[in-house]
Design an enzyme around this catalytic site. Structure first.
Site, PDB file in Angstrom:
ATOM      1  N   CYS A 184     -75.732 -28.702 -90.090  1.00 27.69           N
ATOM      2  CA  CYS A 184     -74.824 -27.871 -90.731  1.00 27.69           C
ATOM      3  C   CYS A 184     -75.660 -26.906 -91.686  1.00 27.69           C
ATOM      4  O   CYS A 184     -75.190 -25.732 -92.089  1.00 27.69           O
ATOM      5  CB  CYS A 184     -74.139 -28.776 -91.564  1.00 27.69           C
ATOM      6  SG  CYS A 184     -75.041 -29.949 -92.511  1.00 27.69           S
ATOM      7  N   HIS A 190     -71.884 -27.653 -98.731  1.00 26.02           N
ATOM      8  CA  HIS A 190     -73.412 -27.466 -99.144  1.00 26.02           C
ATOM      9  C   HIS A 190     -73.755 -26.137 -99.682  1.00 26.02           C
ATOM     10  O   HIS A 190     -72.858 -25.193 -99.460  1.00 26.02           O
ATOM     11  CB  HIS A 190     -74.235 -27.696 -97.948  1.00 26.02           C
ATOM     12  CG  HIS A 190     -74.003 -28.892 -97.267  1.00 26.02           C
ATOM     13  ND1 HIS A 190     -73.597 -30.040 -97.983  1.00 26.02           N
ATOM     14  CD2 HIS A 190     -74.694 -29.395 -96.033  1.00 26.02           C
ATOM     15  CE1 HIS A 190     -74.016 -31.238 -97.085  1.00 26.02           C
ATOM     16  NE2 HIS A 190     -74.353 -30.764 -95.920  1.00 26.02           N
TER      17      HIS A 190
END
Length: 331
Positions: free
Chosen positions: A128, A240
Protein backbone atom coordinates in the site's frame (compact mmCIF):
# COMPACT_ATOMS: atom_id res chain seq x y z
CA UNK A 1 -17.71 -11.89 -15.75
CA UNK A 2 -17.53 -14.51 -13.02
CA UNK A 3 -15.65 -12.87 -10.16
CA UNK A 4 -14.28 -14.44 -6.98
CA UNK A 5 -13.05 -12.78 -3.80
CA UNK A 6 -10.83 -14.81 -1.48
CA UNK A 7 -10.73 -13.31 2.01
CA UNK A 8 -14.14 -11.72 1.62
CA UNK A 9 -14.62 -11.10 5.35
CA UNK A 10 -11.42 -9.09 5.83
CA UNK A 11 -11.05 -5.32 5.60
CA UNK A 12 -9.80 -5.44 2.00
CA UNK A 13 -12.36 -8.06 0.99
CA UNK A 14 -15.15 -5.87 2.29
CA UNK A 15 -13.69 -2.87 0.45
CA UNK A 16 -13.52 -4.92 -2.75
CA UNK A 17 -17.27 -5.50 -2.52
CA UNK A 18 -17.83 -1.74 -2.20
CA UNK A 19 -15.48 -0.81 -5.02
CA UNK A 20 -16.89 -3.39 -7.45
CA UNK A 21 -20.39 -2.11 -6.75
CA UNK A 22 -19.53 1.59 -6.90
CA UNK A 23 -17.65 1.26 -10.20
CA UNK A 24 -20.37 -0.89 -11.81
CA UNK A 25 -17.85 -3.62 -12.50
CA UNK A 26 -19.36 -6.16 -14.96
CA UNK A 27 -20.16 -8.97 -12.51
CA UNK A 28 -22.58 -11.64 -13.70
CA UNK A 29 -21.72 -14.03 -10.87
CA UNK A 30 -19.88 -13.33 -7.61
CA UNK A 31 -18.29 -16.08 -5.53
CA UNK A 32 -16.97 -15.36 -2.04
CA UNK A 33 -14.45 -17.56 -0.26
CA UNK A 34 -13.03 -17.50 3.23
CA UNK A 35 -11.90 -19.52 6.21
CA UNK A 36 -13.99 -22.17 7.92
CA UNK A 37 -14.89 -19.53 10.51
CA UNK A 38 -16.19 -17.13 7.83
CA UNK A 39 -18.06 -19.76 5.82
CA UNK A 40 -21.83 -19.28 5.88
CA UNK A 41 -21.65 -15.52 6.40
CA UNK A 42 -23.78 -13.55 3.93
CA UNK A 43 -22.84 -10.18 2.44
CA UNK A 44 -24.97 -7.89 0.33
CA UNK A 45 -23.77 -7.17 -3.20
CA UNK A 46 -25.88 -4.94 -5.42
CA UNK A 47 -28.96 -5.74 -3.38
CA UNK A 48 -28.49 -9.52 -3.35
CA UNK A 49 -27.08 -11.72 -0.57
CA UNK A 50 -23.95 -13.73 -1.38
CA UNK A 51 -22.78 -16.44 1.02
CA UNK A 52 -19.11 -17.05 1.84
CA UNK A 53 -17.95 -20.55 0.95
CA UNK A 54 -15.09 -22.28 2.76
CA UNK A 55 -11.94 -22.12 0.64
CA UNK A 56 -10.85 -25.64 -0.28
CA UNK A 57 -8.51 -27.36 -2.70
CA UNK A 58 -10.11 -28.62 -5.89
CA UNK A 59 -12.18 -27.09 -8.66
CA UNK A 60 -13.93 -24.22 -6.84
CA UNK A 61 -12.51 -21.74 -9.35
CA UNK A 62 -13.66 -23.52 -12.50
CA UNK A 63 -15.43 -20.91 -14.62
CA UNK A 64 -14.00 -17.94 -12.70
CA UNK A 65 -12.61 -15.13 -14.88
CA UNK A 66 -10.91 -12.99 -12.23
CA UNK A 67 -10.12 -13.85 -8.61
CA UNK A 68 -9.20 -11.11 -6.15
CA UNK A 69 -7.16 -12.73 -3.39
CA UNK A 70 -6.67 -10.97 -0.06
CA UNK A 71 -6.24 -13.59 2.60
CA UNK A 72 -2.50 -13.38 3.37
CA UNK A 73 0.63 -14.66 1.72
CA UNK A 74 0.42 -18.22 3.01
CA UNK A 75 -3.09 -18.67 1.61
CA UNK A 76 -2.06 -17.14 -1.72
CA UNK A 77 0.86 -19.52 -2.07
CA UNK A 78 -1.15 -22.57 -1.04
CA UNK A 79 -4.10 -21.96 -3.35
CA UNK A 80 -2.51 -20.22 -6.36
CA UNK A 81 -2.54 -23.38 -8.49
CA UNK A 82 -6.17 -24.12 -7.60
CA UNK A 83 -7.19 -20.56 -8.48
CA UNK A 84 -5.38 -20.33 -11.83
CA UNK A 85 -5.72 -23.96 -12.98
CA UNK A 86 -8.82 -23.35 -15.11
CA UNK A 87 -7.73 -20.01 -16.53
CA UNK A 88 -8.76 -17.50 -13.88
CA UNK A 89 -6.57 -14.40 -13.54
CA UNK A 90 -5.41 -14.15 -9.94
CA UNK A 91 -4.95 -10.58 -8.71
CA UNK A 92 -3.11 -11.09 -5.47
CA UNK A 93 -2.97 -8.54 -2.67
CA UNK A 94 -0.35 -10.30 -0.55
CA UNK A 95 3.44 -10.07 -0.70
CA UNK A 96 3.72 -13.71 -1.81
CA UNK A 97 4.62 -13.15 -5.47
CA UNK A 98 5.49 -9.45 -5.76
CA UNK A 99 9.18 -9.86 -6.47
CA UNK A 100 8.90 -13.03 -8.58
CA UNK A 101 10.29 -12.35 -12.06
CA UNK A 102 7.40 -14.12 -13.78
CA UNK A 103 4.69 -12.19 -11.87
CA UNK A 104 3.96 -8.59 -12.91
CA UNK A 105 3.69 -6.02 -10.11
CA UNK A 106 1.24 -3.39 -11.29
CA UNK A 107 -0.03 0.09 -10.49
CA UNK A 108 -2.34 1.06 -13.39
CA UNK A 109 -1.29 4.73 -13.37
CA UNK A 110 2.34 3.67 -13.82
CA UNK A 111 2.79 0.32 -15.61
CA UNK A 112 -0.57 -1.15 -16.66
CA UNK A 113 0.86 -2.93 -19.70
CA UNK A 114 2.93 -5.18 -17.41
CA UNK A 115 -0.32 -6.95 -16.45
CA UNK A 116 -0.61 -8.33 -20.00
CA UNK A 117 2.45 -10.57 -19.53
CA UNK A 118 1.51 -13.00 -16.75
CA UNK A 119 2.91 -16.48 -17.47
CA UNK A 120 1.58 -17.91 -14.20
CA UNK A 121 -1.82 -16.25 -14.48
CA UNK A 122 -1.00 -14.03 -11.49
CA UNK A 123 -0.81 -10.24 -11.21
CA UNK A 124 0.53 -8.89 -7.92
CA UNK A 125 -0.86 -5.85 -6.15
CA UNK A 126 2.01 -3.85 -4.58
CA UNK A 127 2.35 -2.83 -0.96
CA UNK A 128 0.00 0.00 0.00
CA UNK A 129 2.75 2.50 0.83
CA UNK A 130 4.50 1.78 -2.45
CA UNK A 131 1.33 2.25 -4.48
CA UNK A 132 0.57 5.75 -3.28
CA UNK A 133 4.19 6.83 -3.55
CA UNK A 134 4.73 5.61 -7.13
CA UNK A 135 1.51 7.27 -8.30
CA UNK A 136 3.00 10.58 -7.11
CA UNK A 137 6.51 9.78 -8.36
CA UNK A 138 5.25 8.88 -11.83
CA UNK A 139 3.95 12.42 -12.26
CA UNK A 140 7.43 13.80 -11.58
CA UNK A 141 9.11 11.10 -13.67
CA UNK A 142 7.24 12.41 -16.71
CA UNK A 143 9.10 15.73 -16.30
CA UNK A 144 12.53 14.58 -15.14
CA UNK A 145 13.98 11.19 -14.21
CA UNK A 146 14.08 10.60 -10.46
CA UNK A 147 17.44 9.44 -9.13
CA UNK A 148 16.73 9.10 -5.42
CA UNK A 149 13.87 9.13 -2.92
CA UNK A 150 13.84 9.47 0.85
CA UNK A 151 10.47 8.76 2.40
CA UNK A 152 9.04 8.63 5.91
CA UNK A 153 5.63 7.00 6.17
CA UNK A 154 2.91 7.69 8.71
CA UNK A 155 0.79 4.56 8.54
CA UNK A 156 -2.66 4.25 10.07
CA UNK A 157 -3.83 1.38 12.24
CA UNK A 158 -5.97 0.03 9.41
CA UNK A 159 -2.80 -1.06 7.64
CA UNK A 160 -2.64 -3.88 10.18
CA UNK A 161 -6.27 -4.89 9.54
CA UNK A 162 -9.74 -4.35 10.90
CA UNK A 163 -8.88 -5.82 14.30
CA UNK A 164 -6.01 -3.34 14.64
CA UNK A 165 -8.43 -0.45 14.17
CA UNK A 166 -10.64 -1.86 16.90
CA UNK A 167 -7.65 -2.31 19.19
CA UNK A 168 -6.57 1.32 18.72
CA UNK A 169 -10.06 2.52 19.66
CA UNK A 170 -10.01 0.17 22.66
CA UNK A 171 -6.58 1.46 23.73
CA UNK A 172 -7.77 5.07 23.71
CA UNK A 173 -10.72 4.14 25.93
CA UNK A 174 -8.48 2.16 28.29
CA UNK A 175 -5.89 4.94 28.61
CA UNK A 176 -8.53 7.59 29.28
CA UNK A 177 -10.24 5.33 31.82
CA UNK A 178 -6.99 4.45 33.58
CA UNK A 179 -7.37 0.75 32.75
CA UNK A 180 -4.60 -1.66 31.67
CA UNK A 181 -3.92 -1.22 27.95
CA UNK A 182 -4.54 -4.13 25.57
CA UNK A 183 -1.62 -4.72 23.16
CA UNK A 184 -2.04 -7.58 20.67
CA UNK A 185 -1.76 -6.23 17.14
CA UNK A 186 1.27 -3.96 17.59
CA UNK A 187 4.71 -4.22 19.18
CA UNK A 188 3.73 -1.54 21.70
CA UNK A 189 0.77 0.58 22.73
CA UNK A 190 -0.22 2.69 19.71
CA UNK A 191 -2.67 5.07 21.35
CA UNK A 192 -0.94 8.42 22.11
CA UNK A 193 2.23 6.93 20.61
CA UNK A 194 4.26 6.39 17.41
CA UNK A 195 5.92 3.08 16.59
CA UNK A 196 8.85 3.15 14.09
CA UNK A 197 8.42 -0.54 13.37
CA UNK A 198 6.16 -2.09 10.69
CA UNK A 199 6.67 -5.75 9.77
CA UNK A 200 9.80 -7.61 10.92
CA UNK A 201 13.37 -6.33 10.92
CA UNK A 202 15.77 -7.71 8.32
CA UNK A 203 19.53 -8.29 8.55
CA UNK A 204 20.30 -4.72 7.43
CA UNK A 205 18.10 -3.26 10.23
CA UNK A 206 15.47 -2.05 7.77
CA UNK A 207 12.04 -3.59 8.21
CA UNK A 208 10.44 -5.71 5.50
CA UNK A 209 7.97 -2.86 4.94
CA UNK A 210 10.84 -0.48 4.24
CA UNK A 211 12.57 -2.94 1.91
CA UNK A 212 9.28 -3.45 0.04
CA UNK A 213 9.28 0.25 -0.79
CA UNK A 214 12.83 -0.03 -2.13
CA UNK A 215 12.39 -3.17 -4.21
CA UNK A 216 8.82 -2.70 -5.40
CA UNK A 217 9.34 0.89 -6.56
CA UNK A 218 12.24 -0.17 -8.80
CA UNK A 219 10.26 -3.06 -10.28
CA UNK A 220 7.09 -1.05 -10.93
CA UNK A 221 8.86 1.95 -12.44
CA UNK A 222 11.46 -0.13 -14.35
CA UNK A 223 13.99 2.24 -12.88
CA UNK A 224 17.36 2.45 -11.16
CA UNK A 225 15.78 4.79 -8.61
CA UNK A 226 17.23 4.54 -5.10
CA UNK A 227 14.79 4.53 -2.19
CA UNK A 228 15.45 4.94 1.53
CA UNK A 229 12.35 4.50 3.71
CA UNK A 230 11.44 4.75 7.38
CA UNK A 231 7.99 3.32 8.09
CA UNK A 232 6.12 4.45 11.20
CA UNK A 233 2.78 3.33 12.65
CA UNK A 234 0.75 6.31 13.87
CA UNK A 235 -2.42 6.40 16.00
CA UNK A 236 -4.85 7.37 13.25
CA UNK A 237 -7.51 4.97 12.04
CA UNK A 238 -7.36 4.99 8.26
CA UNK A 239 -5.38 6.42 5.30
CA UNK A 240 -1.59 6.51 5.15
CA UNK A 241 0.55 9.65 4.86
CA UNK A 242 4.06 10.03 3.48
CA UNK A 243 6.69 12.74 3.62
CA UNK A 244 8.72 12.39 0.43
CA UNK A 245 12.01 13.92 -0.76
CA UNK A 246 13.05 13.33 -4.39
CA UNK A 247 16.21 14.12 -6.30
CA UNK A 248 15.71 14.57 -10.04
CA UNK A 249 18.20 14.60 -12.91
CA UNK A 250 17.52 18.26 -13.64
CA UNK A 251 16.38 20.95 -11.21
CA UNK A 252 12.60 21.45 -11.06
CA UNK A 253 10.82 24.43 -9.59
CA UNK A 254 8.00 23.92 -7.14
CA UNK A 255 5.60 25.28 -9.75
CA UNK A 256 6.80 22.72 -12.31
CA UNK A 257 6.24 19.97 -9.77
CA UNK A 258 2.77 21.25 -8.90
CA UNK A 259 1.81 21.32 -12.57
CA UNK A 260 3.10 17.77 -12.95
CA UNK A 261 0.97 16.62 -10.01
CA UNK A 262 -2.08 18.39 -11.42
CA UNK A 263 -1.62 16.51 -14.68
CA UNK A 264 -0.61 13.20 -13.09
CA UNK A 265 -2.92 10.20 -13.34
CA UNK A 266 -4.61 9.47 -10.02
CA UNK A 267 -3.17 12.59 -8.37
CA UNK A 268 -5.00 15.50 -6.76
CA UNK A 269 -2.99 18.60 -5.86
CA UNK A 270 -4.17 19.99 -2.52
CA UNK A 271 -1.66 22.71 -1.81
CA UNK A 272 -2.61 26.13 -0.40
CA UNK A 273 -0.56 26.56 2.78
CA UNK A 274 -1.60 30.21 3.18
CA UNK A 275 -5.12 28.94 3.89
CA UNK A 276 -4.04 25.81 5.80
CA UNK A 277 -4.97 23.55 2.89
CA UNK A 278 -2.96 20.32 2.65
CA UNK A 279 -3.84 16.61 2.67
CA UNK A 280 -4.82 15.03 5.99
CA UNK A 281 -5.93 11.44 6.59
CA UNK A 282 -8.90 12.43 8.76
CA UNK A 283 -10.61 14.03 5.78
CA UNK A 284 -9.42 11.75 2.95
CA UNK A 285 -10.44 8.30 4.17
CA UNK A 286 -12.70 6.67 1.61
CA UNK A 287 -11.29 8.66 -1.30
CA UNK A 288 -9.77 7.05 -4.38
CA UNK A 289 -6.94 9.38 -5.35
CA UNK A 290 -3.48 10.20 -4.03
CA UNK A 291 -3.62 13.70 -2.56
CA UNK A 292 -0.45 15.79 -2.68
CA UNK A 293 0.50 19.01 -0.90
CA UNK A 294 3.32 20.94 0.80
CA UNK A 295 5.22 20.91 -2.52
CA UNK A 296 8.48 22.85 -2.17
CA UNK A 297 12.13 22.98 -3.17
CA UNK A 298 14.61 21.07 -1.05
CA UNK A 299 16.80 23.77 0.53
CA UNK A 300 19.74 21.37 0.81
CA UNK A 301 19.82 20.12 -2.79
CA UNK A 302 19.30 22.13 -6.01
CA UNK A 303 17.87 19.03 -7.70
CA UNK A 304 15.65 18.20 -4.74
CA UNK A 305 11.92 18.52 -4.08
CA UNK A 306 9.85 17.76 -1.00
CA UNK A 307 6.15 16.97 -0.79
CA UNK A 308 3.52 15.35 1.40
CA UNK A 309 0.96 12.81 0.19
CA UNK A 310 -2.05 11.02 1.67
CA UNK A 311 -4.10 8.13 0.33
CA UNK A 312 -6.60 5.63 1.69
CA UNK A 313 -4.54 2.46 1.80
CA UNK A 314 -7.56 0.14 1.94
CA UNK A 315 -8.90 1.67 -1.27
CA UNK A 316 -6.08 2.84 -3.55
CA UNK A 317 -3.53 0.92 -1.52
CA UNK A 318 -5.38 -2.37 -1.95
CA UNK A 319 -8.94 -2.89 -3.21
CA UNK A 320 -9.20 -0.09 -5.75
CA UNK A 321 -5.78 -0.79 -7.29
CA UNK A 322 -6.75 -4.44 -7.74
CA UNK A 323 -10.05 -3.53 -9.41
CA UNK A 324 -8.29 -1.00 -11.67
CA UNK A 325 -5.94 -3.79 -12.81
CA UNK A 326 -8.96 -5.93 -13.67
CA UNK A 327 -10.62 -3.02 -15.49
CA UNK A 328 -7.49 -2.50 -17.57
CA UNK A 329 -7.33 -6.21 -18.48
CA UNK A 330 -11.00 -6.21 -19.52
CA UNK A 331 -10.48 -3.08 -21.62
Amino acid sequence: MVIAIVGASGAVGQELLKVLSERNFPVTELRLYGSKRSAGTCYDFCGKPVMVQELQHGDQFRGVDIAFVSAGGSVSKEYADDITRHGAIMIDNSSAFRMDKDVPLVVPEVNPEDALNRPRGIVANPNCTTIQMVVALQAIEQVSHIRRVHVATYQAASGAGAQAMLELEQQYREVLSGDPVTVNKFAHQLAFNLIPHIDVFTDNDYTKEEMKMYNETRKIMHSDIEVCATCVRVPSLRAHSESVWVETERPLTADEAKTAFQQGKGCVLMDDPANNVYPMPLFLSGKDEVFIGRVRKDLSNPNGLAFWCVSDQIRKGAALNAVQIAEYLIK
